[in-house]
Design a protein around this motif. Sequence first.
Motif, PDB file in Angstrom:
ATOM      1  N   THR A  10       0.779  -1.218  -0.187  1.00  0.00           N
ATOM      2  CA  THR A  10      -0.101  -0.105   0.322  1.00  0.00           C
ATOM      3  C   THR A  10       0.989   1.375   0.079  1.00  0.00           C
ATOM      4  O   THR A  10       0.389   2.351  -0.232  1.00  0.00           O
ATOM      5  CB  THR A  10      -0.930   0.106   1.253  1.00  0.00           C
ATOM      6  OG1 THR A  10       0.038  -0.390   2.341  1.00  0.00           O
ATOM      7  CG2 THR A  10      -2.084  -0.849   1.174  1.00  0.00           C
ATOM      8  N   SER A  12       4.262   3.836  -1.149  1.00  0.00           N
ATOM      9  CA  SER A  12       4.690   4.434  -2.510  1.00  0.00           C
ATOM     10  C   SER A  12       5.388   3.441  -3.343  1.00  0.00           C
ATOM     11  O   SER A  12       5.163   3.408  -4.399  1.00  0.00           O
ATOM     12  CB  SER A  12       5.903   5.512  -2.021  1.00  0.00           C
ATOM     13  OG  SER A  12       6.276   6.029  -3.036  1.00  0.00           O
ATOM     14  N   ILE A  13       6.420   2.644  -3.029  1.00  0.00           N
ATOM     15  CA  ILE A  13       7.200   1.564  -3.662  1.00  0.00           C
ATOM     16  C   ILE A  13       6.140   0.492  -4.070  1.00  0.00           C
ATOM     17  O   ILE A  13       6.227   0.234  -5.170  1.00  0.00           O
ATOM     18  CB  ILE A  13       8.247   1.162  -2.753  1.00  0.00           C
ATOM     19  CG1 ILE A  13       9.224   2.220  -2.515  1.00  0.00           C
ATOM     20  CG2 ILE A  13       8.774  -0.083  -3.412  1.00  0.00           C
ATOM     21  CD1 ILE A  13      10.312   2.463  -3.537  1.00  0.00           C
ATOM     22  N   ALA A  36      -0.715  -2.113   6.194  1.00  0.00           N
ATOM     23  CA  ALA A  36      -0.746  -1.827   7.615  1.00  0.00           C
ATOM     24  C   ALA A  36      -2.325  -1.183   7.871  1.00  0.00           C
ATOM     25  O   ALA A  36      -3.216  -1.801   8.049  1.00  0.00           O
ATOM     26  CB  ALA A  36       0.299  -1.212   8.165  1.00  0.00           C
ATOM     27  N   GLY A  37      -2.057   0.058   7.901  1.00  0.00           N
ATOM     28  CA  GLY A  37      -3.421   0.781   8.207  1.00  0.00           C
ATOM     29  C   GLY A  37      -4.232   1.127   7.031  1.00  0.00           C
ATOM     30  O   GLY A  37      -5.370   1.357   7.394  1.00  0.00           O
ATOM     31  N   ASN A  38      -3.708   1.152   5.977  1.00  0.00           N
ATOM     32  CA  ASN A  38      -4.684   1.442   4.903  1.00  0.00           C
ATOM     33  C   ASN A  38      -5.338   0.251   4.090  1.00  0.00           C
ATOM     34  O   ASN A  38      -4.897  -0.117   3.035  1.00  0.00           O
ATOM     35  CB  ASN A  38      -3.663   1.912   3.546  1.00  0.00           C
ATOM     36  CG  ASN A  38      -4.520   2.650   2.464  1.00  0.00           C
ATOM     37  OD1 ASN A  38      -5.545   2.561   2.411  1.00  0.00           O
ATOM     38  ND2 ASN A  38      -3.670   3.342   1.607  1.00  0.00           N
ATOM     39  N   GLU A 123      16.369  -0.290   5.829  1.00  0.00           N
ATOM     40  CA  GLU A 123      16.640  -0.533   7.130  1.00  0.00           C
ATOM     41  C   GLU A 123      17.170  -2.026   7.388  1.00  0.00           C
ATOM     42  O   GLU A 123      17.601  -1.995   8.340  1.00  0.00           O
ATOM     43  CB  GLU A 123      15.349  -0.204   7.911  1.00  0.00           C
ATOM     44  CG  GLU A 123      14.813   1.199   7.809  1.00  0.00           C
ATOM     45  CD  GLU A 123      13.998   1.710   6.688  1.00  0.00           C
ATOM     46  OE1 GLU A 123      13.976   0.870   5.662  1.00  0.00           O
ATOM     47  OE2 GLU A 123      13.471   2.704   6.632  1.00  0.00           O
ATOM     48  N   ASP A 147      16.698   0.371  -4.001  1.00  0.00           N
ATOM     49  CA  ASP A 147      17.048   1.983  -3.718  1.00  0.00           C
ATOM     50  C   ASP A 147      17.701   2.484  -5.110  1.00  0.00           C
ATOM     51  O   ASP A 147      18.348   1.732  -5.568  1.00  0.00           O
ATOM     52  CB  ASP A 147      17.945   1.834  -2.684  1.00  0.00           C
ATOM     53  CG  ASP A 147      17.648   3.087  -1.625  1.00  0.00           C
ATOM     54  OD1 ASP A 147      16.872   3.954  -2.022  1.00  0.00           O
ATOM     55  OD2 ASP A 147      18.138   3.062  -0.431  1.00  0.00           O
TER      56      ASP A 147
HETATM   57  P1  NDP Z   1       5.462   4.191   2.511  1.00  0.00           P
HETATM   58  O1  NDP Z   1       5.534   4.780   4.028  1.00  0.00           O
HETATM   59  O2  NDP Z   1       4.782   4.851   1.511  1.00  0.00           O
HETATM   60  O3  NDP Z   1       4.786   2.741   2.627  1.00  0.00           O
HETATM   61  C1  NDP Z   1       5.342   1.786   3.563  1.00  0.00           C
HETATM   62  C2  NDP Z   1       4.472   0.420   3.672  1.00  0.00           C
HETATM   63  O4  NDP Z   1       4.717   0.046   4.787  1.00  0.00           O
HETATM   64  C3  NDP Z   1       2.996   0.540   3.482  1.00  0.00           C
HETATM   65  O5  NDP Z   1       2.495  -0.344   2.884  1.00  0.00           O
HETATM   66  C4  NDP Z   1       2.512   0.587   4.906  1.00  0.00           C
HETATM   67  O6  NDP Z   1       1.195   0.047   5.318  1.00  0.00           O
HETATM   68  C5  NDP Z   1       3.584  -0.430   5.525  1.00  0.00           C
HETATM   69  N1  NDP Z   1       3.713  -0.456   6.823  1.00  0.00           N
HETATM   70  C6  NDP Z   1       3.921   0.712   7.592  1.00  0.00           C
HETATM   71  N2  NDP Z   1       4.176   0.219   8.983  1.00  0.00           N
HETATM   72  C7  NDP Z   1       4.307  -1.158   9.042  1.00  0.00           C
HETATM   73  C8  NDP Z   1       4.414  -2.068   9.993  1.00  0.00           C
HETATM   74  N3  NDP Z   1       4.736  -1.703  11.190  1.00  0.00           N
HETATM   75  N4  NDP Z   1       4.544  -3.385   9.585  1.00  0.00           N
HETATM   76  C9  NDP Z   1       4.453  -3.812   8.406  1.00  0.00           C
HETATM   77  N5  NDP Z   1       4.081  -2.851   7.468  1.00  0.00           N
HETATM   78  C10 NDP Z   1       4.096  -1.460   7.590  1.00  0.00           C
HETATM   79  O7  NDP Z   1       6.872   3.909   2.301  1.00  0.00           O
HETATM   80  P2  NDP Z   1       7.902   3.789   0.924  1.00  0.00           P
HETATM   81  O8  NDP Z   1       7.184   3.052  -0.136  1.00  0.00           O
HETATM   82  O9  NDP Z   1       8.207   5.414   0.596  1.00  0.00           O
HETATM   83  O10 NDP Z   1       9.127   3.312   1.580  1.00  0.00           O
HETATM   84  C11 NDP Z   1       9.184   1.904   1.867  1.00  0.00           C
HETATM   85  C12 NDP Z   1      10.730   1.517   1.903  1.00  0.00           C
HETATM   86  O11 NDP Z   1      11.416   1.472   0.605  1.00  0.00           O
HETATM   87  C13 NDP Z   1      11.262   2.040   3.002  1.00  0.00           C
HETATM   88  O12 NDP Z   1      12.378   1.294   3.727  1.00  0.00           O
HETATM   89  C14 NDP Z   1      12.075   3.263   2.216  1.00  0.00           C
HETATM   90  O13 NDP Z   1      13.289   3.563   2.737  1.00  0.00           O
HETATM   91  C15 NDP Z   1      12.357   2.578   0.879  1.00  0.00           C
HETATM   92  N6  NDP Z   1      12.747   3.299  -0.201  1.00  0.00           N
HETATM   93  C16 NDP Z   1      11.594   3.995  -0.857  1.00  0.00           C
HETATM   94  C17 NDP Z   1      11.699   4.794  -1.633  1.00  0.00           C
HETATM   95  C18 NDP Z   1      10.816   5.719  -2.213  1.00  0.00           C
HETATM   96  O14 NDP Z   1      10.749   6.439  -3.454  1.00  0.00           O
HETATM   97  N7  NDP Z   1       9.658   5.777  -1.514  1.00  0.00           N
HETATM   98  C19 NDP Z   1      12.875   4.987  -2.527  1.00  0.00           C
HETATM   99  C20 NDP Z   1      14.050   3.885  -2.023  1.00  0.00           C
HETATM  100  C21 NDP Z   1      13.933   3.267  -0.816  1.00  0.00           C
HETATM  101  P3  NDP Z   1      -0.004   1.143   5.205  1.00  0.00           P
HETATM  102  O15 NDP Z   1       0.141   1.992   4.217  1.00  0.00           O
HETATM  103  O16 NDP Z   1      -0.983   0.334   4.921  1.00  0.00           O
HETATM  104  O17 NDP Z   1      -0.250   1.863   6.446  1.00  0.00           O
END
Ligand code: NDP
Length: 386
Positions: A10, A12-13, A36-38, A123, A147
């Motif tokens: 759910t 961005s990636i 998670a929440g969405n 991470e 990344d």
């Molecule tokens: P987002 O915040 O957009 O999405 C995070 C995802 O993780 C969502 O599906 C969210 O669910 C889920 N989530 C949140 N908390 C938990 C939890 N406690 N347990 C399980 N799932 C959880 O993050 P990004 O997509 O931006 O980034 C994801 C990863 O990719 C990060 O590690 C980031 O550093 C890395 N990254 C991101 C880039 C980017 O362009 N966005 C580029 C390069 C690396 P929900 O939305 O349903 O709450």
Amino acid sequence: MRRISILGATGSIGQNTLDLIGRARADYHVVALTGAGNIAQLAADAIAFNAEIAVTAHPERLNDLRDALAGSSVEAAAGEAALIEAASRPADWIMSAIVGVAGLAPGMAALQNGSTLALANKESLVTAGPLLLATAKARGARILPVDSEHSAVFQALVGEDIAEANRVIITASGGAFRDWPLADLAHATVEQASSHPNWTMGQRITIDSASMFNKALEVIETKEFFGFSPDQIEVLVHPQSLVHALVGFRDGALMAHVGPPDMRHAIGYALHWPIRRDLPVERLDLAQIGTLEFSAPDVARYPALGMARQVMDAGGLSGAVFNAAKERALDHFIAGHVDFVGMSQQVSRALDVMGPQMADGSDVTLETVARADHLTRQHLDQQVAA
Ligand code: NDP
């Protein structure tokens, strides 16, 4: 048909990954989608992609997920154990895109099962790089970087002998406050920090770009994933965000990766690796762009970069301490408990205090990482409460 799962579907990636999968639906069988929440997005995607299972990390949202999936054949599950079970289901390719250290255990489960792990969750490498790489090796699983900087390094090394590379440069846009007077940083709001000049990303990573904690994680990730030594890794500010990384070789050549700031490039490269396929990303017109600028980062503006060196020198669990401190300090900034500059000060203090406490020779395991993470968060909360 390739069996794929998306952890963090759910986000961005995750959504960018689904965008690519959706363009070639017939090529993929979707095993698991997690969020998670969405719940609404998770359920809608699970139904649209006919996933076997949808998992929310929040156990208290299981009924909501069941309701949203009613009438479909998608299984619903919730909680950490369910996330790990979903990540363990046989799949050819699993996207690790949960945000934060919560992504570590599900990613490890995917590797234990021998699946190819497309790793966006930086991470995991920062907190437990040696463990992750050793597990992949032992299980014959492959990790592909997602990344953008690490995908760029990976691509620059194709056909090369990494032993002949002696330098790597990763670039940073400089984030939202690149041109702000230093004295104004303490007054920066969450909203201002959440706006990135070039990339559209989740809120947390966008704020981490403004502070360069994101770049600090990427420097550590570069060391862990490719095995470069800390003094071989450089960071340059590059406001256009078009050159993502450069690899330097012993003969003086620098191989640069240039591409639009669109994560679908790096995701698509990992999805189709080792071949290239058409991707729906902009074709750059360099004549129109005209200028590519590079400068050395200002260490006073971005103290996180100095902390990355400290972490790489200390090794062991200091990556887990650093990441936990950074995540908790960000929570405090978003909640208004600490200002933008105070966030870095909190992380630095946590590294100085908790780092040595954690350098007790403990091996890096899921349990010791979880303990270091917990104690560091507690330490930060106590600092804020004091
Ligand atoms: P987002 O915040 O957009 O999405 C995070 C995802 O993780 C969502 O599906 C969210 O669910 C889920 N989530 C949140 N908390 C938990 C939890 N406690 N347990 C399980 N799932 C959880 O993050 P990004 O997509 O931006 O980034 C994801 C990863 O990719 C990060 O590690 C980031 O550093 C890395 N990254 C991101 C880039 C980017 O362009 N966005 C580029 C390069 C690396 P929900 O939305 O349903 O709450």
